[in-house]
Design a protein around this motif. Structure first.
Motif, PDB file in Angstrom:
ATOM      1  N   ALA A  51     107.111 -29.236   7.535  1.00  0.00           N
ATOM      2  CA  ALA A  51     106.595 -28.904   6.508  1.00  0.00           C
ATOM      3  C   ALA A  51     107.429 -28.182   5.485  1.00  0.00           C
ATOM      4  O   ALA A  51     107.742 -27.155   5.267  1.00  0.00           O
ATOM      5  CB  ALA A  51     105.342 -27.965   6.530  1.00  0.00           C
TER       6      ALA A  51
ATOM      7  N   VAL B   5     104.451 -31.978   0.294  1.00  0.00           N
ATOM      8  CA  VAL B   5     102.990 -31.973  -0.840  1.00  0.00           C
ATOM      9  C   VAL B   5     103.235 -31.966  -2.321  1.00  0.00           C
ATOM     10  O   VAL B   5     102.495 -31.427  -2.955  1.00  0.00           O
ATOM     11  CB  VAL B   5     102.245 -30.311  -0.339  1.00  0.00           C
ATOM     12  CG1 VAL B   5     101.894 -30.387   1.108  1.00  0.00           C
ATOM     13  CG2 VAL B   5     103.438 -29.351  -0.547  1.00  0.00           C
TER      14      VAL B   5
ATOM     15  N   ALA C  28     101.125 -35.215   1.725  1.00  0.00           N
ATOM     16  CA  ALA C  28      99.739 -34.637   1.499  1.00  0.00           C
ATOM     17  C   ALA C  28      99.447 -34.076   0.181  1.00  0.00           C
ATOM     18  O   ALA C  28     100.542 -33.881  -0.675  1.00  0.00           O
ATOM     19  CB  ALA C  28      99.556 -33.996   2.753  1.00  0.00           C
TER      20      ALA C  28
ATOM     21  N   ARG D 292      92.820 -37.337   5.511  1.00  0.00           N
ATOM     22  CA  ARG D 292      92.577 -35.936   5.846  1.00  0.00           C
ATOM     23  C   ARG D 292      91.204 -35.455   6.007  1.00  0.00           C
ATOM     24  O   ARG D 292      90.617 -35.460   5.031  1.00  0.00           O
ATOM     25  CB  ARG D 292      93.442 -35.187   4.594  1.00  0.00           C
ATOM     26  CG  ARG D 292      93.489 -33.757   5.110  1.00  0.00           C
ATOM     27  CD  ARG D 292      94.288 -32.703   4.330  1.00  0.00           C
ATOM     28  NE  ARG D 292      94.018 -31.350   4.678  1.00  0.00           N
ATOM     29  CZ  ARG D 292      94.893 -30.345   4.189  1.00  0.00           C
ATOM     30  NH1 ARG D 292      95.831 -30.501   3.430  1.00  0.00           N
ATOM     31  NH2 ARG D 292      94.645 -29.122   4.609  1.00  0.00           N
TER      32      ARG D 292
ATOM     33  N   HIS E 117      94.281 -37.290   9.774  1.00  0.00           N
ATOM     34  CA  HIS E 117      94.890 -36.220   9.569  1.00  0.00           C
ATOM     35  C   HIS E 117      94.114 -34.832   9.457  1.00  0.00           C
ATOM     36  O   HIS E 117      93.163 -34.890   8.727  1.00  0.00           O
ATOM     37  CB  HIS E 117      95.997 -36.401   8.171  1.00  0.00           C
ATOM     38  CG  HIS E 117      96.738 -34.984   7.609  1.00  0.00           C
ATOM     39  ND1 HIS E 117      96.557 -34.460   6.450  1.00  0.00           N
ATOM     40  CD2 HIS E 117      97.569 -34.264   8.540  1.00  0.00           C
ATOM     41  CE1 HIS E 117      97.345 -33.510   6.256  1.00  0.00           C
ATOM     42  NE2 HIS E 117      97.949 -33.252   7.452  1.00  0.00           N
TER      43      HIS E 117
ATOM     44  N   HIS F 176      94.586 -30.165   8.972  1.00  0.00           N
ATOM     45  CA  HIS F 176      95.463 -29.148   8.800  1.00  0.00           C
ATOM     46  C   HIS F 176      94.493 -27.898   8.560  1.00  0.00           C
ATOM     47  O   HIS F 176      93.956 -27.832   7.509  1.00  0.00           O
ATOM     48  CB  HIS F 176      96.545 -29.337   7.655  1.00  0.00           C
ATOM     49  CG  HIS F 176      97.191 -28.060   7.418  1.00  0.00           C
ATOM     50  ND1 HIS F 176      98.273 -27.483   8.202  1.00  0.00           N
ATOM     51  CD2 HIS F 176      97.196 -27.170   6.445  1.00  0.00           C
ATOM     52  CE1 HIS F 176      98.733 -26.344   8.110  1.00  0.00           C
ATOM     53  NE2 HIS F 176      98.092 -25.887   6.795  1.00  0.00           N
TER      54      HIS F 176
ATOM     55  N   SER G  17      96.879 -21.615   8.282  1.00  0.00           N
ATOM     56  CA  SER G  17      98.286 -21.083   8.375  1.00  0.00           C
ATOM     57  C   SER G  17      98.398 -19.832   9.232  1.00  0.00           C
ATOM     58  O   SER G  17      97.301 -18.921   9.182  1.00  0.00           O
ATOM     59  CB  SER G  17      99.016 -20.864   7.121  1.00  0.00           C
ATOM     60  OG  SER G  17     100.406 -21.115   7.366  1.00  0.00           O
ATOM     61  N   GLN G  18      99.633 -19.537   9.958  1.00  0.00           N
ATOM     62  CA  GLN G  18      99.512 -18.171  10.418  1.00  0.00           C
ATOM     63  C   GLN G  18      98.521 -18.076  11.462  1.00  0.00           C
ATOM     64  O   GLN G  18      97.784 -17.040  11.779  1.00  0.00           O
ATOM     65  CB  GLN G  18      99.746 -16.996   9.712  1.00  0.00           C
ATOM     66  CG  GLN G  18      99.840 -15.754  10.230  1.00  0.00           C
ATOM     67  CD  GLN G  18     101.156 -15.685  11.167  1.00  0.00           C
ATOM     68  OE1 GLN G  18     101.844 -16.413  10.956  1.00  0.00           O
ATOM     69  NE2 GLN G  18     100.843 -14.732  12.172  1.00  0.00           N
TER      70      GLN G  18
ATOM     71  N   GLY H 225      98.589 -31.656  11.764  1.00  0.00           N
ATOM     72  CA  GLY H 225      99.038 -30.534  10.792  1.00  0.00           C
ATOM     73  C   GLY H 225      99.994 -29.679  11.191  1.00  0.00           C
ATOM     74  O   GLY H 225     100.515 -29.730  12.338  1.00  0.00           O
TER      75      GLY H 225
ATOM     76  N   LEU I 113     100.867 -23.343  13.155  1.00  0.00           N
ATOM     77  CA  LEU I 113     101.134 -22.052  14.195  1.00  0.00           C
ATOM     78  C   LEU I 113     101.939 -20.783  13.700  1.00  0.00           C
ATOM     79  O   LEU I 113     102.908 -20.850  12.924  1.00  0.00           O
ATOM     80  CB  LEU I 113     102.206 -22.784  15.319  1.00  0.00           C
ATOM     81  CG  LEU I 113     102.730 -21.869  16.331  1.00  0.00           C
ATOM     82  CD1 LEU I 113     101.637 -21.399  16.865  1.00  0.00           C
ATOM     83  CD2 LEU I 113     103.823 -22.563  17.123  1.00  0.00           C
TER      84      LEU I 113
ATOM     85  N   LEU J  40     104.901 -28.597  11.169  1.00  0.00           N
ATOM     86  CA  LEU J  40     105.154 -27.226  11.487  1.00  0.00           C
ATOM     87  C   LEU J  40     105.997 -26.604  10.287  1.00  0.00           C
ATOM     88  O   LEU J  40     107.029 -27.356  10.009  1.00  0.00           O
ATOM     89  CB  LEU J  40     105.660 -26.910  12.888  1.00  0.00           C
ATOM     90  CG  LEU J  40     104.764 -27.248  13.935  1.00  0.00           C
ATOM     91  CD1 LEU J  40     105.492 -26.857  15.229  1.00  0.00           C
ATOM     92  CD2 LEU J  40     103.575 -26.311  13.951  1.00  0.00           C
ATOM     93  N   GLY J  41     105.825 -25.645   9.625  1.00  0.00           N
ATOM     94  CA  GLY J  41     106.295 -25.002   8.576  1.00  0.00           C
ATOM     95  C   GLY J  41     106.745 -23.602   8.942  1.00  0.00           C
ATOM     96  O   GLY J  41     108.244 -23.423   9.475  1.00  0.00           O
TER      97      GLY J  41
ATOM     98  N   TYR K 170     108.114 -19.201   2.923  1.00  0.00           N
ATOM     99  CA  TYR K 170     107.173 -18.997   2.006  1.00  0.00           C
ATOM    100  C   TYR K 170     107.775 -17.551   1.380  1.00  0.00           C
ATOM    101  O   TYR K 170     107.130 -16.673   0.873  1.00  0.00           O
ATOM    102  CB  TYR K 170     105.821 -18.713   2.468  1.00  0.00           C
ATOM    103  CG  TYR K 170     105.151 -19.908   3.042  1.00  0.00           C
ATOM    104  CD1 TYR K 170     104.939 -20.975   2.524  1.00  0.00           C
ATOM    105  CD2 TYR K 170     104.899 -19.816   4.454  1.00  0.00           C
ATOM    106  CE1 TYR K 170     104.407 -22.305   2.966  1.00  0.00           C
ATOM    107  CE2 TYR K 170     104.621 -21.079   4.964  1.00  0.00           C
ATOM    108  CZ  TYR K 170     104.246 -22.296   4.345  1.00  0.00           C
ATOM    109  OH  TYR K 170     103.997 -23.401   4.875  1.00  0.00           O
TER     110      TYR K 170
HETATM  111  C1  LIG Z   1     101.369 -25.861   4.504  1.00  0.00           C
HETATM  112  C2  LIG Z   1     100.916 -27.238   5.237  1.00  0.00           C
HETATM  113  C3  LIG Z   1     101.359 -27.276   6.590  1.00  0.00           C
HETATM  114  C4  LIG Z   1     102.412 -26.189   7.125  1.00  0.00           C
HETATM  115  O1  LIG Z   1     101.763 -25.064   7.483  1.00  0.00           O
HETATM  116  P1  LIG Z   1     102.324 -23.951   8.406  1.00  0.00           P
HETATM  117  O2  LIG Z   1     101.385 -22.792   8.489  1.00  0.00           O
HETATM  118  O3  LIG Z   1     103.719 -23.434   7.567  1.00  0.00           O
HETATM  119  O4  LIG Z   1     103.017 -24.301   9.537  1.00  0.00           O
HETATM  120  C5  LIG Z   1     101.386 -28.458   7.116  1.00  0.00           C
HETATM  121  N1  LIG Z   1     100.587 -29.520   6.807  1.00  0.00           N
HETATM  122  C6  LIG Z   1     100.088 -29.588   5.438  1.00  0.00           C
HETATM  123  C7  LIG Z   1      99.209 -30.642   5.073  1.00  0.00           C
HETATM  124  C8  LIG Z   1     100.344 -27.963   4.654  1.00  0.00           C
HETATM  125  O5  LIG Z   1      99.777 -28.030   3.564  1.00  0.00           O
END
Ligand SMILES: *Cc1c(COP(=O)(O)O)cnc(C)c1O
Length: 364
Positions: free
Chosen positions: A25, A48, A69, A116, A164, A166, A169-170, A204, A207, A245-246, A341
């Protein structure tokens, strides 16, 4: 960079056991050396914005591994994706589907899309970073899914290849991902009953990492993470599971390094005033996020500080009543786990200069 390489090695090792396809991500961190390292590890890119699509392509990530996305894709961004034949648009609404179809017709292209879906699964995380509940702006609600699917099948230049999700986060509670898997199993039946073959299931990202103890847990537990999906999500023959994963890839790999400008004695507390503020790391001000703070210049016994930045906003505070080694003007402070971030959300508010990023490879 060594930690980033070790993290990527672990992701590859754990995901390849099940032939999972991992995308990075982009929004977490787009530092050129970080992107290069991730590209070399073979991850795809989850974007994004058009800017991120371009950055992924510029970093050498093949367009066949780029997904796009976002609830508000502008026409030029969709066109950029079409011109480069990106792998998939993750579509979040009916009007967006119609616009992608029109733009694809104009270019004589077929856009591959995944819907999505908002699975109404709670991520048990901060409400600002939960995205999978019905009241969130993201995704298509399950109640609308049949209607949207009917529409997709009538659009000439759209090819539905997947679904899809998502959810936020965290996320550190693996039961959220289990709940997501169970929901996906239910939804798969809806498509099967209509004889629609989906080749991609994209779960998505989200993690979480350990912000309290970055030294003890530098690499997230990817084994447990992938295992949840392996055990609970029932893929149909020919389907690939995609991840985006970001944070888990880059967060532990970066620190914000700052200098103490002043130690100010208040009436009931002491303030350590840094030369960095929410212009460099906005997560504490934006989501009440915790970052471990270390004084790299001091071995003195701990004292308690409010650690704050120089910006003219009361929310410009990194931590309240925080214990760290006794601190004086000039000390160097590390705010840990800032690799995701962090720099990317920096702003020039108060006409401050954007921070510079350095990698450990450059210092070798
Ligand atoms: C932000 C985002 C991610 C990544 O999220 P993390 O919590 O950083 O892993 C993955 N997919 C989508 C669509 C997002 O907006």
């Amino acid at each position: 960079m060594d930690l980033l390489r070790a993290t990527l090695t672990e992701i590859k090792a754990q995901s390849s056991r099940s032939n999972f396809d991992v995308h990075y991500a982009m929004k977490a961190n787009v530092s050129p050396s970080v992107l290069k390292c991730i590209m070399e590890a073979g991850l795809g890119a989850d974007c994004v914005s058009g800017g991120e699509v371009q950055a992924a392509l510029d970093a050498g990530i093949p367009s066949s591994k780029v997904v796009f996305a976002g609830v508000g894709k502008a026409d030029w961004e969709i066109n950029l994706g079409l011109e480069n034949d990106i792998f998939c648009f993750n579509v979040e609404s009916i009007p967006e589907l119609e616009v992608i179809n029109e733009l694809a017709i104009a270019k004589g292209k077929t856009a591959q899309v995944a819907l999505r879906i908002n699975p109404n699964v709670s991520a048990h995380t901060h409400h600002y970073i939960t995205t999978g509940l019905n009241e969130n702006k993201f995704g298509i609600n399950m109640s609308e899914l049949e209607k949207v699917t009917d529409l997709v099948l009538t659009l000439s230049n759209i090819k539905l290849i997947g679904i899809h999700f998502h959810i936020g986060s965290q996320i550190t509670d693996m039961s959220s991902f289990q709940a997501l898997s169970v929901r996906i199993n239910e939804l798969q039946e809806l498509f099967e009953n209509r004889n629609i073959n989906l080749s991609v299931i994209n779960v998505g990202g989200g993690l979480g990492i350990n912000y309290e103890h970055p030294n003890h847990f530098p690499i997230p537990d990817f084994e447990a993470y992938f295992k949840v999906f392996r055990e609970h999500l029932e893929l149909r023959p020919g389907q690939t599971l995609h991840f985006e994963l970001g944070r888990a890839v880059v967060a532990q790999c970066g620190s914000l390094i700052s200098r103490v400008l002043y130690v100010k004695e208040g009436t009931s507390k002491k303030f350590a005033i840094l030369d960095a503020g929410f212009t460099e790391l906005i997560r504490p001000a934006l989501y009440q996020a915790y970052h471990r703070i270390e004084n790299l210049s001091s071995n003195l016994p701990d004292e308690v500080y409010d650690v704050v930045g120089p910006i003219c906003e009361s929310s410009d505070s990194f931590a309240k009543d925080y214990s760290m080694n006794a601190t004086k003007r000039g000390d160097i402070i590390a705010l840990r786990s800032a690799g995701a971030y962090g720099e990317i959300m920096a702003s020039q508010y108060n006409l401050r200069k954007l921070p510079k990023a350095y990698t450990s490879d450059e210092l070798k």
